[in-house]
Design an enzyme around this catalytic site. Sequence first.
Site, PDB file in Angstrom:
ATOM      1  CD  GLN A  54       3.086 -11.365 -27.967  1.00 27.21           C
ATOM      2  OE1 GLN A  54       3.936 -10.436 -27.418  1.00 27.21           O
ATOM      3  NE2 GLN A  54       3.502 -12.827 -28.384  1.00 27.21           N
TER       4      GLN A  54
ATOM      5  CG  ASP B 231       9.383 -11.702 -37.104  1.00 26.11           C
ATOM      6  OD1 ASP B 231       9.969 -12.823 -37.693  1.00 26.11           O
ATOM      7  OD2 ASP B 231       9.524 -10.384 -36.453  1.00 26.11           O
TER       8      ASP B 231
ATOM      9  N   GLY C 264      10.596 -21.839 -25.023  1.00 19.80           N
ATOM     10  CA  GLY C 264      11.646 -21.826 -25.735  1.00 19.80           C
ATOM     11  C   GLY C 264      12.922 -22.009 -24.113  1.00 19.80           C
TER      12      GLY C 264
ATOM     13  CG  ASP D  39      14.015 -12.369 -33.789  1.00 20.53           C
ATOM     14  OD1 ASP D  39      14.244 -11.648 -32.824  1.00 20.53           O
ATOM     15  OD2 ASP D  39      13.338 -12.651 -34.117  1.00 20.53           O
ATOM     16  CB  SER D  40      14.317 -11.873 -27.371  1.00 28.37           C
ATOM     17  OG  SER D  40      15.351 -11.236 -26.787  1.00 28.37           O
TER      18      SER D  40
ATOM     19  CG  ASP E 126      14.951  -3.290 -26.709  1.00 29.15           C
ATOM     20  OD1 ASP E 126      15.857  -3.736 -27.334  1.00 29.15           O
ATOM     21  OD2 ASP E 126      13.934  -3.120 -27.468  1.00 29.15           O
TER      22      ASP E 126
END
Length: 288
Positions: A37, A92, A144, A161-162, A164
């Site tokens: 990304q 993060d 994951g 933790d992703s 939408d």
Amino acid sequence: MDLWEKGWFTEVSELWPNQRASFKVEKILAHEKSKYQDILIFKTVSHGRMLALDGIIQCCEFDEFSYQEMVSFLPLNCHFSPKRVLIVGGGDGGVAREVSKHPLVQTIEQCEIDGRVVELCKEHMPFMGVGFSSPKLALHIEDGIKYIENHKNEFDVIITDSSDPVGPAVCLYTDDYFAKLKAALKPKGIICSQGGNAFNYSQEIRELIQVAKRTFSNVAYSTTNVPTYPSGQLGFLLATNDNTVNFEKPLTVFNDKQREEMKLRYYDQNVHNASFQLPLFVKKTLNL
């Protein structure tokens, strides 16, 4: 379309085609394309440091704590003994930072597919990247989903933790993924996933809840306030096969001293309970 105009960054997304958010930029701290990304970290005039992936804001210094604390302590404090935790995503470091604070958590495994996000956040967003320095944490730079497939009956709590539940992250909100989560949990384990925005994605969230109910017998939905996100609201899906769990009433309640030592800024037991008190239109559209 050029997202930069006279020192402003503008978030433009197909996920919310009829609205945009702009922030005045003080300085670009990092910008590169990883294997997965486009990664951009910049300092804004009003909201501190901000992380955007593929042009979509993920978190910022101004309000990240409201998301990180809630996605962590909602499931952790509903489990009677959350000793072993898995974080899927969270590059993060914010979720790792919060989970590591919990006094009952002993070990944390984290799978983040993009190692460059981790390294850049350590360098340029240390208020979140500090989570990676926890002695409780073992970080795995890998997929994951594949990790979960190889770890059965291991975790008390799994936090996804992703982004939408539409677009690129949709694979993390399917029957197959939830079945894998169930297999990786211990019998009374709890999952918590980022659950989208009820103002923008009510149909998608309703379908997500149905997916969870096909795998878990006890499912709940709560919300938090994150001003930087579209519509300023974000939800969480929680689920378990332990029917004794009442998600609205935490088993672990932090006292004033603990909250101060943990440097909590948003979460406490009252906010925990209130987050499950949904507006009428949300309960109606989500069939809750």
